[in-house]
Motif scaffolding. Sequence first.
Motif, PDB file in Angstrom:
ATOM      1  N   ARG A  87       0.849  -1.188   0.000  1.00 32.10           N
ATOM      2  CA  ARG A  87       0.000   0.000   0.000  1.00 32.10           C
ATOM      3  C   ARG A  87       0.881   1.233   0.000  1.00 32.10           C
ATOM      4  NH1 ARG A  87      -4.278  -1.647   4.656  1.00 32.10           N
ATOM      5  NH2 ARG A  87      -5.296  -3.306   3.495  1.00 32.10           N
ATOM      6  N   GLY A  88       0.441   2.255  -0.709  1.00 34.09           N
ATOM      7  CA  GLY A  88       1.162   3.518  -0.712  1.00 34.09           C
ATOM      8  C   GLY A  88       2.376   3.477  -1.625  1.00 34.09           C
ATOM      9  N   HIS A 105       8.159   5.549   6.065  1.00 35.30           N
ATOM     10  CA  HIS A 105       8.269   4.235   6.708  1.00 35.30           C
ATOM     11  C   HIS A 105       9.024   3.266   5.800  1.00 35.30           C
ATOM     12  CE1 HIS A 105       7.251   0.596   8.847  1.00 35.30           C
ATOM     13  NE2 HIS A 105       6.690   0.098   7.737  1.00 35.30           N
ATOM     14  N   HIS A 106       8.686   3.236   4.518  1.00 37.31           N
ATOM     15  CA  HIS A 106       9.345   2.329   3.579  1.00 37.31           C
ATOM     16  C   HIS A 106      10.796   2.739   3.337  1.00 37.31           C
ATOM     17  CE1 HIS A 106       5.607   0.294   2.841  1.00 37.31           C
ATOM     18  NE2 HIS A 106       5.015   1.425   2.453  1.00 37.31           N
ATOM     19  N   LYS A 130      17.578   0.585   6.414  1.00 34.27           N
ATOM     20  CA  LYS A 130      18.021  -0.426   7.385  1.00 34.27           C
ATOM     21  C   LYS A 130      18.561  -1.659   6.671  1.00 34.27           C
ATOM     22  CE  LYS A 130      14.900   0.823  11.138  1.00 34.27           C
ATOM     23  NZ  LYS A 130      13.696   0.429  11.889  1.00 34.27           N
ATOM     24  N   VAL A 131      17.847  -2.122   5.634  1.00 32.43           N
ATOM     25  CA  VAL A 131      18.317  -3.284   4.866  1.00 32.43           C
ATOM     26  C   VAL A 131      19.642  -2.973   4.189  1.00 32.43           C
ATOM     27  CG1 VAL A 131      17.814  -4.732   2.850  1.00 32.43           C
ATOM     28  CG2 VAL A 131      16.022  -4.241   4.511  1.00 32.43           C
TER      29      VAL A 131
END
Length: 123
Positions: A102-103, A109-110, A116-117
């Motif tokens: 979604r989005g 947030h993504h 982080k990854v």
Amino acid sequence: MLRQVLHEGLRTSFHKLGHFVANHPVFFASAPVLISILLGASFSRYRIEENVEYLLAPKHSLAKIEGNLVDSLFPVNRSKHTLYSDLQTPGRYGRVIVTSRRGSVLDPHHVNSVLKVSNISLE
């Protein structure tokens, strides 16, 4: 009978047309040139578009804005003189394709998850 009448009518009309053309040679010599120039001038406004994106997406679409952002953040070396082996250094490489249910993938947030990854994979 009908054939003779048509033949005579066509012969006299073409005879009159020939006299008219002979009496106005400048017009009949310059008119085709002028018409060709006027019709050919419209071809100067045509341009060949090599990028299909400009043909299919609206000018200020979100897809173009995101595409320009990706191109600016992740430049691709498209030089013909650079070998593929020059771009790779020894080591292990992997690719990650990031999608969201979604989005947008560019939501904060993504983006934080992708960073982080990225940090984990660099260690």
